[in-house]
Design an enzyme around this catalytic site. Structure first.
Site, PDB file in Angstrom:
ATOM      1  N   GLY A  98       0.775  -1.303   0.099  1.00 41.25           N
ATOM      2  CA  GLY A  98       0.000   0.073   0.092  1.00 41.25           C
ATOM      3  C   GLY A  98       0.879   1.219  -0.044  1.00 41.25           C
ATOM      4  O   GLY A  98       0.220   2.362  -0.140  1.00 41.25           O
ATOM      5  N   LYS A  99       2.018   0.902   0.244  1.00 42.38           N
ATOM      6  CA  LYS A  99       3.093   2.304   0.245  1.00 42.38           C
ATOM      7  C   LYS A  99       2.463   3.344   1.076  1.00 42.38           C
ATOM      8  O   LYS A  99       2.437   4.593   0.846  1.00 42.38           O
ATOM      9  CB  LYS A  99       3.064   2.728  -1.145  1.00 42.38           C
ATOM     10  CG  LYS A  99       3.990   1.593  -2.148  1.00 42.38           C
ATOM     11  CD  LYS A  99       4.285   2.036  -3.427  1.00 42.38           C
ATOM     12  CE  LYS A  99       4.763   1.027  -4.493  1.00 42.38           C
ATOM     13  NZ  LYS A  99       4.115  -0.108  -4.593  1.00 42.38           N
ATOM     14  N   ARG A 100       2.185   2.819   2.381  1.00 38.73           N
ATOM     15  CA  ARG A 100       1.717   4.089   3.147  1.00 38.73           C
ATOM     16  C   ARG A 100       2.748   4.964   3.673  1.00 38.73           C
ATOM     17  O   ARG A 100       3.910   4.314   4.037  1.00 38.73           O
ATOM     18  CB  ARG A 100       0.771   3.432   4.253  1.00 38.73           C
ATOM     19  CG  ARG A 100      -0.396   2.652   3.988  1.00 38.73           C
ATOM     20  CD  ARG A 100      -1.423   3.415   3.221  1.00 38.73           C
ATOM     21  NE  ARG A 100      -2.728   2.721   2.936  1.00 38.73           N
ATOM     22  CZ  ARG A 100      -3.192   2.268   1.908  1.00 38.73           C
ATOM     23  NH1 ARG A 100      -2.539   2.386   0.527  1.00 38.73           N
ATOM     24  NH2 ARG A 100      -4.342   1.537   1.703  1.00 38.73           N
TER      25      ARG A 100
END
Lengths: 318, 318
Positions: A98-100
């Protein structure tokens, strides 16, 4: 990993317009009461389950591309949980991609959501149960620490974007710094620092009995102290891999970009320098769409492509 | 904005352990059949609806902190949609704060999810319907362009992280570049470039009849050509604001960090240099928790705090 002799990660990145034949059955449903989002959801779930069943023996993990499920709203969240459970049953680790990245309290909420859930005054709320998640480090160390702490508490791992596989990586990640080096090399330093907090060598003392913290099949410990803070390093720019390994000697590398984006397994050997478990090669479209190139049944072609990648990588890293 | 004389954005960032009294009613439910996640969901929905109703007249938008809803899984997605709809009915713009950023096809899926949904072979799948979304630019221009294109097609906007409000912003965003300037200044240049693609001045020709593309209450056009690519610039480092405005003369600034994080409205005047619509001040905990400082009913205290911020900002920018 040792048991399966595989470093291959099946990327689940389902495009509703490019599902396996059979996945589209729901399209012609006469039941107009079922809204499109649910029919799309059923088809995507069926597609992903078939894909997992087809290639699981050649893989060590699945990578769930959260965007593709979020676009289905509540239905997508239900599918995500079902797929994570199915992957675990198939003996695969689960990577939530999710590359949060956000400020402390927000990062904590993302971590709870993707790892083990949280306690609330209403009782425990479950999380996705991921073994590893991808994280975006632009906002700095205090935006990554909550993810690392949450992962460490349950013996899971974090994969920090360092040098990504897309052409645009040159725009920001490759900028040269006044103090020497490039932005991505500074990000690599951050990864190494966060991993060292653990008190290397070895994860064994703190991680408990999780999949990542040692034992025969684990991602670290058994390989002599791999860190629980890893890095995303694109397979499309192999010239950076050697330098990345120098800067992050004990990090697990997630290597996207093989196949559809042009990266080649043959170029990835520096990733495996610390040991076979130090590199995870993720492939999505090249596995799910293997039949478009090789012909035949999608499941058979997918398994063959995953098996080809597995052999190539395992041989390369031996 | 002109109609409401407000630049205040209500941040919806609900912590299940810090809801307004009344929001916790569900906690003591005797109905053990209802799982905690649904009881938490009902309480959070009730809290957020009450908050919107209390402060809407003093605000121009709500900012949904996606992490806080994602932690509730499918329930959270349903709540997000309900809150976006309620905010629109209350006359507020909707900002989806997820700080997404990924390669092209993935960015497109995130954009579809947060803006208008997408067509699938199963029929149209709805999106959240946001008017603006926050985006993380670490992966470079090609990771932002799909968001900008999707926004532009429906007259919505994108807010790119440039210089965030957390202490960790110093770690990466403030790094000095060999070619001069800092990383965040380069990000500001990217924002300006992406905005210029629009063919300024003015959005009027392309944007259609959306809330962002002109008219009396719009965020741009009416103010003489504000761009549909804005920037997140933390209110906690006002010394950067003047420079940010120099580098991005026509960008809307989203200004987080007022209140709980220490930022002061009084320091934000450079944000408003191009006009009153050029700055959006977002406040979450300082509004929802105003009663903890000022005493009294939460709804009354929240409204008073939002009104105080509104007057202060409107006066400052006049």
């Amino acid at each position: 990993m040792a048991e399966r002799e595989s470093q291959i990660v099946l990327g689940l990145d389902p495009d509703p317009a490019a599902l396996w034949p059979g996945g589209l059955e729901g399209r012609s449903s006469q039941d107009v009461e079922v809204p499109p989002v649910q029919r799309a959801g059923v088809a995507i779930l069926r597609h992903c389950l078939a894909l997992i069943d087809a290639v699981a023996p050649a893989c060590v993990a699945v990578k769930l591309q959260l965007a593709r499920f979020e676009v289905l709203g509540a239905t997508g969240q239900t599918i995500l949980s079902a797929l994570a459970a199915h992957a675990r049953e198939a003996g695969l680790l689960v990577i939530a991609d999710g590359k949060r990245g956000d400020i402390d309290v927000t990062a904590q909420a993302y971590a709870d959501s993707l790892f083990g859930g949280r306690e609330t005054p209403f009782g425990p709320v479950p999380g996705l149960g991921a073994d590893m998640i991808t994280v975006n480090p632009l906002m700095g160390r205090d935006s990554i620490e909550p993810f690392v702490a949450a992962a460490r508490a349950i013996g899971a791992g974090v994969l920090v974007l360092v040098r990504t596989s897309n052409p645009g990586a040159a725009d920001v990640e490759d900028l040269e710094l006044a103090g020497g080096g490039r932005v991505w090399e500074r990000l690599a330093g951050l990864v190494e620092d966060l991993g060292e907090d653990l008190g290397r060598p070895g994860l064994g003392g703190t991680g408990g009995e999780s999949a990542l913290s040692g034992g025969e099949g684990g991602l670290s410990g058994g390989e002599g102290g791999l860190s629980d803070v890893g890095a995303v390093v694109g397979a499309t720019a192999p010239e950076h891999l050697l330098r990345a390994r120098e800067l992050m000697p004990s990090a697990v590398f997630l290597l996207p970009g093989v196949g559809a984006q042009g990266g080649r397994v043959e170029d990835l050997s520096p990733a495996f320098a610390p040991g076979r478990a130090a590199g995870l090669i993720t492939a999505s479209r090249s596995i799910a769409g293997a039949h478009l190139v090789a012909g035949g049944e999608p499941a058979v072609a997918a398994r063959a492509e995953a098996e080809r990648l597995r052999e190539l990588a395992w041989g390369l890293s031996g």
